[in-house]
Design an enzyme around this catalytic site. Structure first.
Site, PDB file in Angstrom:
ATOM      1  N   PHE A   1       0.818  -1.220   0.000  1.00 50.74           N
ATOM      2  CA  PHE A   1       0.000   0.000   0.000  1.00 50.74           C
ATOM      3  C   PHE A   1       0.845   1.260   0.000  1.00 50.74           C
ATOM      4  O   PHE A   1       0.390   2.314  -0.424  1.00 50.74           O
ATOM      5  CB  PHE A   1      -0.874   0.019   1.263  1.00 50.74           C
ATOM      6  CG  PHE A   1      -2.011  -0.947   1.250  1.00 50.74           C
ATOM      7  CD1 PHE A   1      -2.141  -1.909   2.249  1.00 50.74           C
ATOM      8  CD2 PHE A   1      -2.980  -0.908   0.258  1.00 50.74           C
ATOM      9  CE1 PHE A   1      -3.211  -2.800   2.255  1.00 50.74           C
ATOM     10  CE2 PHE A   1      -4.047  -1.790   0.260  1.00 50.74           C
ATOM     11  CZ  PHE A   1      -4.164  -2.738   1.255  1.00 50.74           C
TER      12      PHE A   1
ATOM     13  N   SER B   1      -2.399  -6.571  -7.208  1.00 51.02           N
ATOM     14  CA  SER B   1      -2.385  -5.398  -6.305  1.00 51.02           C
ATOM     15  C   SER B   1      -2.897  -5.838  -4.949  1.00 51.02           C
ATOM     16  O   SER B   1      -3.471  -6.918  -4.811  1.00 51.02           O
ATOM     17  CB  SER B   1      -3.316  -4.319  -6.861  1.00 51.02           C
ATOM     18  OG  SER B   1      -4.662  -4.657  -6.554  1.00 51.02           O
ATOM     19  N   ASP B   2      -2.725  -4.981  -3.948  1.00 52.83           N
ATOM     20  CA  ASP B   2      -3.408  -5.260  -2.688  1.00 52.83           C
ATOM     21  C   ASP B   2      -4.821  -4.696  -2.815  1.00 52.83           C
ATOM     22  O   ASP B   2      -5.189  -4.060  -3.792  1.00 52.83           O
ATOM     23  CB  ASP B   2      -2.614  -4.636  -1.511  1.00 52.83           C
ATOM     24  CG  ASP B   2      -2.948  -5.305  -0.191  1.00 52.83           C
ATOM     25  OD1 ASP B   2      -2.129  -5.259   0.732  1.00 52.83           O
ATOM     26  OD2 ASP B   2      -4.042  -5.907  -0.087  1.00 52.83           O
ATOM     27  N   TRP B   3      -5.590  -4.923  -1.772  1.00 52.49           N
ATOM     28  CA  TRP B   3      -7.026  -4.597  -1.722  1.00 52.49           C
ATOM     29  C   TRP B   3      -7.267  -3.116  -2.025  1.00 52.49           C
ATOM     30  O   TRP B   3      -6.770  -2.238  -1.321  1.00 52.49           O
ATOM     31  CB  TRP B   3      -7.496  -4.915  -0.296  1.00 52.49           C
ATOM     32  CG  TRP B   3      -8.922  -4.794   0.005  1.00 52.49           C
ATOM     33  CD1 TRP B   3      -9.600  -3.653   0.292  1.00 52.49           C
ATOM     34  CD2 TRP B   3      -9.866  -5.863   0.107  1.00 52.49           C
ATOM     35  NE1 TRP B   3     -10.899  -3.939   0.563  1.00 52.49           N
ATOM     36  CE2 TRP B   3     -11.106  -5.289   0.463  1.00 52.49           C
ATOM     37  CE3 TRP B   3      -9.807  -7.243  -0.054  1.00 52.49           C
ATOM     38  CZ2 TRP B   3     -12.253  -6.038   0.646  1.00 52.49           C
ATOM     39  CZ3 TRP B   3     -10.949  -7.993   0.146  1.00 52.49           C
ATOM     40  CH2 TRP B   3     -12.151  -7.399   0.471  1.00 52.49           C
TER      41      TRP B   3
ATOM     42  N   ALA C   1      -5.893  -1.207  -3.906  1.00 53.91           N
ATOM     43  CA  ALA C   1      -4.663  -0.400  -4.035  1.00 53.91           C
ATOM     44  C   ALA C   1      -4.584   0.338  -5.367  1.00 53.91           C
ATOM     45  O   ALA C   1      -3.912   1.363  -5.470  1.00 53.91           O
ATOM     46  CB  ALA C   1      -3.437  -1.279  -3.830  1.00 53.91           C
TER      47      ALA C   1
END
Ligand code: GLC
Length: 735
Positions: free
Chosen positions: A271, A302-304, A306
């Site tokens: 993030f 990607s992260d959540w 992001a």
């Protein structure tokens, strides 16, 4: 019955082989917005991927780049059903506390495989961080075992349970080097040292993926969070980072390199930003380092949310901009948000090339092939009942939990509790606490947990009374304190890292009994224990041990397990010291590493942990005091068990490069060995360290081995041990 889809693939495949054979291809291709490296998949998979790709519509391609999350805990929702049916979903995940049932998972998979036009299977992802239903200790606890074999075994069991319910892909290992205990996620990694994060990250990849990741009981690993998340300023969650290029390459990147070398199939971006570039738009880190230098051929997710965060970071003007920035930077799949649908506009605007989209699709299809999802898309048999919480799994979880518990203090050898003890009281906020499975407990259930009290009671010696309050007969007080799981983990950062005040007050209230007190700490992060050391004879760090908490604790307290765990993150004397970690640089005023009102050294240092026995180090021998640049440092030491109990000792190997082209840390861990010794027994412990492990990055960030003198230590922890010297002659480019 001929499967038309397969026939179609075969025909296209033949055509592709013909074209492939005559097409000149370079190792790199520069197109608008991205530079792509060539993908060297084996021919069979390559042909299949190219044949599917050649008939995919743009919508279907963009669908593969999307990982959707079900709304809340509702696992089957119409939006997701429709998107899957249209072939517009590459992956599905649900929140951290549950996972699809086998029926729900197969329902979605059937929609993808049998109702969408191309029948491309979905890859199901989940946070399998330290267990699925049988929950193991948190990762920072696991690293305290200094036992990659145990950690690999734990990951293997987690993969077995998770895959049985339909998880194909675990969002682990988290290998973020962390040196700020205020940061809630320091509990999720393997401590402050790059070498240990590399060792344990690789062990988890082996445990998850095994030798053949397409086997039904294996899952794809995911190295996360790429990169530098642990450097969030102030230890405050997802805050920005300022990381020098040297620190990036010598501290934060090595664990990811180790995981890629171990064959990890996926990577997740972080993030944070790195010096002003968000990790989810970090072209240098993803395209240059990960995909080109490290040769990573899997896919990056990607992260959540992001990709959406790029708007908040302030580098994307709108959703289309965010999508093209992330894709061009090398993020192949978007988690949760669906900005990648906007890549259609970006394509039309010319900010993204179709080759970049195709490259991402290929990487995702490659992982799906490697996982065997095309051949075996469904969970055909439900064997969760015999697998979940099986005796074998519980036994391994108990073993790992006991091995992770660090004995920090044992005045007058009050531990282990003598078997003839008549009565012990197990008290305190965590004595009967079930919330000891950490923050990422997947499908772990509180009802499965053996509490501290229950475990001690059920394992106590014949005739030993175990009470839940102090009585006149109490001979020992086991005081259980700690951090509930809501105190650490994602966005759980603390400015005060002491044991919660009301628990310290409780501990003070026990002094009046004038009985030996054993403090058991159920912590997530390194804590400042300076206000409890004088209130107790013994301190045992239990961390969040998971499902087998009470049994493992009993094993340690009663001496069935002689503790050998050692800290992999420094425990500060005060949060005011943070960041405090062992491998600092010397500075020009080494004696100035302190405050006028506080030492600069931690309360409990890296590598520290006591045993119920004692060990002595002697006879350090270095085979070659001077060696060539491409040589090996060979040394040995004698370790003797000078106590009365059999036990393991974790001997650590540290080096210091005395003169380099840049200033070097005062100590760097380069190896360790765990050795079992009977009382009075001595063993010769050998270390072999290839000089390439001593490579540093020169001013141009090329790995070089620099000549000159080194100190070397073999030690029980970072502050002690036997010291020697050696020299490297000549210069050598360590490419
Ligand atoms: C979270 C975490 C990441 C996790 C992902 C999916 O925000 O940062 O570690 O794997 O979302 O749950």
């Amino acid at each position: 019955m001929i499967n038309l889809k397969n026939l179609q693939y075969q025909l296209w495949g033949l055509l592709i082989i013909a074209l492939y054979a005559c097409e000149p291809h370079s190792d790199e291709k520069d197109i608008v917005g991205a530079s792509l490296v060539s993908l060297n998949y084996d021919q069979e998979i390559s042909v299949k991927i190219d044949s599917i790709l050649s008939i995919m519509t743009l919508e279907e391609k963009l669908g593969q780049l999307s990982q959707l999350n079900n709304a809340g805990d509702k696992h089957i929702d119409s939006t997701t059903v429709n998107a899957v049916r249209k072939g517009e979903v590459g992956s599905l995940l649900i929140n951290r506390r549950s996972f699809y049932s086998i029926e729900e998972r197969n329902f979605y998979q059937k929609l993808a495989v049998e109702e969408s036009r191309l029948g491309i299977p979905i890859i199901f992802g989940h946070d399998v961080i330290h267990g699925f239903r049988t929950i193991f200790p948190t990762s920072l606890a696991q690293s305290s075992t200094w036992s990659p074999d145990l950690v690999e075994k734990g990951a293997e069991i987690a993969a077995r349970e998770a895959s049985a319910q339909g998880v194909d892909w675990a969002f682990a290992p988290m290998v973020d080097v962390a040196r700020d205990p205020r940061w809630g996620r320091i509990a999720e990694g393997y401590g402050e040292d790059p070498y240990l994060n590399a060792v344990f990250g690789a062990a988890v990849v082996r445990g998850f993926q095994g030798k053949d990741v397409s086997a039904p009981d294996r899952v794809a690993a995911c190295m996360k969070h790429y990169v530098g998340y642990g450097a969030a300023v102030g230890g405050r969650g997802k805050q920005f980072t300022d990381i020098s290029k040297r620190t990036l390459h010598e501290v934060y990147l090595p664990p990811f390199k180790a995981g890629i070398e171990q064959g990890a199939l996926t990577v997740m971006t972080a993030f944070n930003d790195i010096n002003g570039t968000p990790a989810t738009a970090y072209t240098y880190g993803i395209r240059e380092v990960l995909k080109k230098d490290y040769g990573f051929q899997g896919f990056v997710v990607s992260d959540w949310d992001a990709v959406k965060h790029l708007l908040w970071h302030g580098i994307a003007a709108d959703t289309t901009d965010a999508a093209q920035l992330a894709l061009n930077a090398g993020v192949d799949m978007e988690m949760k948000t669906i900005f990648y649908k906007k890549l259609k506009e970006a394509l039309a605007e010319g900010t993204v090339a179709i080759e970049t989209i195709d490259d991402a699709v290929k990487r995702i299809l490659y992982v799906k092939y490697k996982l065997g999802l095309f051949k075996r898309p469904y969970i055909e048999k439900d064997n969760t009942r015999e697998l979940f919480l099986s005796d074998t799994h519980r036994k391994e979880a108990r073993k790992m939990a006991a091995a992770s518990m660090v004995l920090l203090q044992n005045n007058n050898d009050v531990l282990p509790v003598p078997s003839g003890t008549q009565s012990i009281a197990v008290v305190g906020a965590f004595a009967q606490e079930r919330d000891v499975m950490g923050w990422w407990k997947s499908t772990g259930k509180f009802k499965d947990v053996i509490t501290a009290f229950d475990g001690i009671k059920s394992n106590a010696a014949e005739g030993m009374e175990v009470t839940d309050k102090v009585t006149a007969n109490t001979a020992y007080i086991i005081a259980c304190v700690g951090e509930p799981s809501r105190f650490f983990g994602e966005s759980r950062n603390r400015a005060d890292i002491t044991v919660p005040a009301e628990q310290v007050d409780f501990l003070k209230s026990l002094q009046k009994y004038k009985k030996p007190i054993v403090l058991v700490v159920f912590n997530g992060r390194p804590l400042d224990l300076s206000n409890v050391t004088d209130l107790t004879q013994a301190i045992l760090l239990a961390w969040h041990p998971g499902t087998e908490t009470g049994n493992a604790l009993a094993d340690v307290l009663f001496g069935q397990h002689n503790p050998y765990a050692k800290l992999t993150a420094s425990f500060p004397r005060s949060v005011a010291q943070v960041p405090v970690y062992y491998s600092r640089r010397n500075s020009g005023n080494p004696n100035g590493n302190k405050y006028i009102d506080l030492s600069g050294e931690p309360l409990f240092p890296f590598g520290f942990g006591l045993s119920y026995t004692t060990f002595e180090y002697s006879s350090l021998k270095i085979e070659q005091a001077k060696m060539p640049v491409n040589g090996e440092l060979k040394l040995s030491v004698i370790i003797t068990n000078t106590g009365s109990k059999e036990g393991y000792e974790v001997a650590q190997l540290y080096v210091r490069d005395l003169v380099g082209s840049t200033t070097r840390p005062i100590k760097e861990l380069k190896g360790f060995q765990k050795v079992l010794l009977a009382p009075g027994e001595s063993k010769k412990v050998n270390f072999v360290l290839p000089t390439r492990e001593l490579a540093v990055f020169n001013a141009d960030f090329e790995p070089v081995i620099e000549p000159g003198k080194f100190y070397v230590w073999v030690a029980p922890n970072v502050t002690g041990g036997l010291k020697g010297e050696f020299e490297i002659a000549g210069n050598f480019n360590a490419q």
